[in-house]
Design a protein around this motif. Sequence first.
Motif, short mmCIF file in Angstrom:
data_model
loop_
_atom_site.label_atom_id
_atom_site.label_comp_id
_atom_site.label_asym_id
_atom_site.label_seq_id
_atom_site.Cartn_x
_atom_site.Cartn_y
_atom_site.Cartn_z
N LEU A 129 47.80 57.77 50.93
CA LEU A 129 46.75 57.83 51.95
C LEU A 129 47.24 57.12 53.21
O LEU A 129 48.31 56.49 53.20
CB LEU A 129 45.47 57.15 51.44
CG LEU A 129 44.88 57.69 50.14
CD1 LEU A 129 43.68 56.85 49.71
CD2 LEU A 129 44.45 59.16 50.30
N HIS A 130 46.48 57.21 54.27
CA HIS A 130 46.76 56.40 55.46
C HIS A 130 45.84 55.18 55.47
O HIS A 130 46.27 54.06 55.65
CB HIS A 130 46.57 57.21 56.74
CG HIS A 130 46.86 56.42 57.98
ND1 HIS A 130 46.03 55.43 58.45
CD2 HIS A 130 47.92 56.45 58.82
CE1 HIS A 130 46.55 54.89 59.53
NE2 HIS A 130 47.69 55.49 59.78
N GLY A 131 44.55 55.44 55.25
CA GLY A 131 43.58 54.35 55.20
C GLY A 131 42.75 54.22 56.46
O GLY A 131 41.78 53.45 56.49
N LEU B 129 48.97 52.79 51.58
CA LEU B 129 48.26 52.78 52.86
C LEU B 129 49.24 52.42 53.98
O LEU B 129 50.18 51.65 53.78
CB LEU B 129 47.13 51.75 52.85
CG LEU B 129 46.00 51.94 51.83
CD1 LEU B 129 45.03 50.77 51.92
CD2 LEU B 129 45.27 53.25 52.04
N ASP B 130 48.97 52.95 55.15
CA ASP B 130 49.69 52.57 56.36
C ASP B 130 49.32 51.12 56.74
O ASP B 130 48.24 50.64 56.37
CB ASP B 130 49.25 53.52 57.48
CG ASP B 130 50.07 53.39 58.74
OD1 ASP B 130 50.93 54.25 58.97
OD2 ASP B 130 49.84 52.44 59.52
N LEU B 131 50.19 50.46 57.48
CA LEU B 131 49.87 49.10 57.95
C LEU B 131 48.63 49.12 58.86
O LEU B 131 47.95 48.11 59.00
CB LEU B 131 51.07 48.53 58.69
CG LEU B 131 50.92 47.13 59.27
CD1 LEU B 131 52.08 46.25 58.85
CD2 LEU B 131 50.82 47.17 60.80
N HIS B 132 48.33 50.28 59.45
CA HIS B 132 47.17 50.39 60.33
C HIS B 132 45.92 50.90 59.61
O HIS B 132 45.01 51.45 60.23
CB HIS B 132 47.51 51.29 61.51
CG HIS B 132 48.64 50.76 62.34
ND1 HIS B 132 49.91 51.30 62.33
CD2 HIS B 132 48.70 49.70 63.17
CE1 HIS B 132 50.70 50.60 63.13
NE2 HIS B 132 50.00 49.62 63.65
N ALA B 133 45.88 50.70 58.30
CA ALA B 133 44.72 51.13 57.52
C ALA B 133 43.50 50.26 57.81
O ALA B 133 43.62 49.09 58.16
CB ALA B 133 45.05 51.04 56.03
N PRO C 256 57.61 48.33 63.49
CA PRO C 256 57.76 49.76 63.23
C PRO C 256 57.85 50.09 61.73
O PRO C 256 58.47 49.34 60.98
CB PRO C 256 59.08 50.12 63.93
CG PRO C 256 59.33 49.02 64.90
CD PRO C 256 58.69 47.81 64.35
N HIS C 257 57.24 51.20 61.35
CA HIS C 257 57.16 51.57 59.95
C HIS C 257 58.50 52.11 59.45
O HIS C 257 58.86 53.25 59.74
CB HIS C 257 56.11 52.65 59.75
CG HIS C 257 54.74 52.28 60.24
ND1 HIS C 257 54.22 51.03 60.14
CD2 HIS C 257 53.78 53.03 60.84
CE1 HIS C 257 53.00 51.01 60.64
NE2 HIS C 257 52.71 52.20 61.09
N ILE C 258 59.22 51.29 58.70
CA ILE C 258 60.51 51.72 58.17
C ILE C 258 60.58 51.57 56.65
O ILE C 258 61.64 51.73 56.06
CB ILE C 258 61.67 50.95 58.84
CG1 ILE C 258 61.47 49.44 58.70
CG2 ILE C 258 61.82 51.34 60.30
CD1 ILE C 258 62.66 48.62 59.15
N HIS D 126 45.70 61.10 57.42
CA HIS D 126 45.27 61.37 58.80
C HIS D 126 44.85 60.02 59.35
O HIS D 126 44.25 59.21 58.65
CB HIS D 126 44.09 62.35 58.79
CG HIS D 126 43.28 62.34 60.06
ND1 HIS D 126 42.11 61.63 60.18
CD2 HIS D 126 43.49 62.94 61.25
CE1 HIS D 126 41.61 61.82 61.41
NE2 HIS D 126 42.43 62.61 62.06
N GLU D 127 45.20 59.78 60.61
CA GLU D 127 44.82 58.53 61.27
C GLU D 127 43.86 58.89 62.39
O GLU D 127 44.22 59.61 63.32
CB GLU D 127 46.06 57.84 61.83
CG GLU D 127 45.77 56.50 62.47
CD GLU D 127 47.05 55.90 63.05
OE1 GLU D 127 47.38 54.77 62.70
OE2 GLU D 127 47.72 56.57 63.85
N ALA D 128 42.64 58.40 62.30
CA ALA D 128 41.63 58.79 63.28
C ALA D 128 41.79 58.03 64.60
O ALA D 128 42.27 56.90 64.63
CB ALA D 128 40.23 58.55 62.72
ZN LIG Z 1 50.72 52.97 61.38
#
Ligand SMILES: [Zn+2]
Length: 497
Positions: A105-107, A139-143, A163-165, A10-12
């Motif tokens: 996870l997203h982070g 983790l997502d790059l936006h963690a 972009p996340h690829i 989940h990304e807050a």
């Molecule tokens: Zn992201």
Amino acid sequence: MRIAFGAFQHEANSFCPQPTTLASFQHNKLKFGSELLNESRSTATEDAGALTVLCAQPDIEILPLLAAKAGSGAAIQKAAYTELRDDLLQRLQAALPVDGLLLVLHGAMMAEGEDDASGDILARAHAILGPEVPIVATLDLHANATERMARQATALVGYHTAPHIDLYETGQRAAEILVGAVRGQLHPTMALARLPLIVPAENARHTDGPLSGIINRALELERQGAILRGSVFAVQPWLDGSGVGCSVVVVTDNQPEAAREYALEMATTFWQRRADFIPELVPADEAVRRALVGEERTAILCDSADAPSSGSTGDSSTILRALLGADTSQHFVLANVVDAPAAAIACAAGIGQQVSVEIGGTLAPQYFAPVRFSGYVKSLHDGVFRFKGQGMRGVTYRMGRTAVLVHEGIHLVVMEHGVTQWDPELYRSLGLEPNDARVVQVKSPAAFRAAYKDIADEIIIVDAPGAASPKLTALPWQHLERPIYPLDDLAFTPTVI
Ligand SMILES: [Zn+2]
């Protein structure tokens, strides 16, 4: 070898007025135990990449825990978060003995009362497994990679792309590092460098711009074998909590000093480039005018401030209002909005019927005022479609009841639920071809650039309101720790934890 596997993403976005509930997970993805393993391995996700690596090794027994994914939105309601977290942890406890744990996870997950939910989950899992059992998390790059996350995990493995690829490849790499650690072939050591910095997502890309050089440095070090993984985290900026900031995490094979050195080097470059992340924004009326004049081409109106994938509500009327104020009669224009009441009215009216509806502001009236839209119902849909581009390829999205309303050249997609807008399949699944359009509204700050690469002749980032506004200095912050750039101008020398 017994490897436990779970996903909790989940990304807050603290400025999103809609709560994230258990239903948010149920609508997106919520699978328990062995249900996880029945998922398609062909999706471009971390789960698929990790499971493919684990399944390829005959002596590995996978112990599936829980997969809960809710996209972006406000902090998770406390009861929902506790229920899902405890379910995951109870399944982990029941799976003991376990040789390793892989968590997707997203982070940047927040719950009510817990700003660092990812760190909370890692710490509790660590306490169950004990100090000797490796834990690797993707983790997502936006963690928001916190000190607690770094201390409680053996390795944190972030995406290399925005972009996340490379979600699938990130899952693969995390699984390889985990298996290597469990077999005693790798001895991961990790360094974290945190920055008092938040950046808008528009210019934080691996393809070009200020982030690309830093990511390329991490990739170079990985290719040389100097490090196992270098993750550059351009944190999801709409986290109004404590301990938020961009960071760099470097994992080496038993080379703690090298991990520290490279993390510091990349964090220093990141800090030096901080001013280059601020995007150029164009007012909506000017953006529409610019898109409609000149030679025939396809212009993307990037409505990043209302991106559901960034935690906004998708019910912005700002660009629609500007389109209605222009002459679109000679153009094919694609726009979209989340508006459940308008979708219901269109469904009740039926295909071919005229409707006149208020559009926008149903979920976030503090950002968006409704605008009157009069047109005919061109088509009605169940709103289910699947991504086909590199990011999240194969993942199914559900817009709910969806209508295409037409006024002059404007083809307005009115959907019941917001969805991630990285992929032109949103329009194509409704019989609307973005390649044929003069103007396409896309609610995504940067991730859409991958799947729209061959469609977009021009991209205009629109200055519009919304919970995911790139104008970070204008947001009503309450809890963010200060000083932090760009809210404050401060002198800072990066250090490593
Ligand atoms: Zn992201």
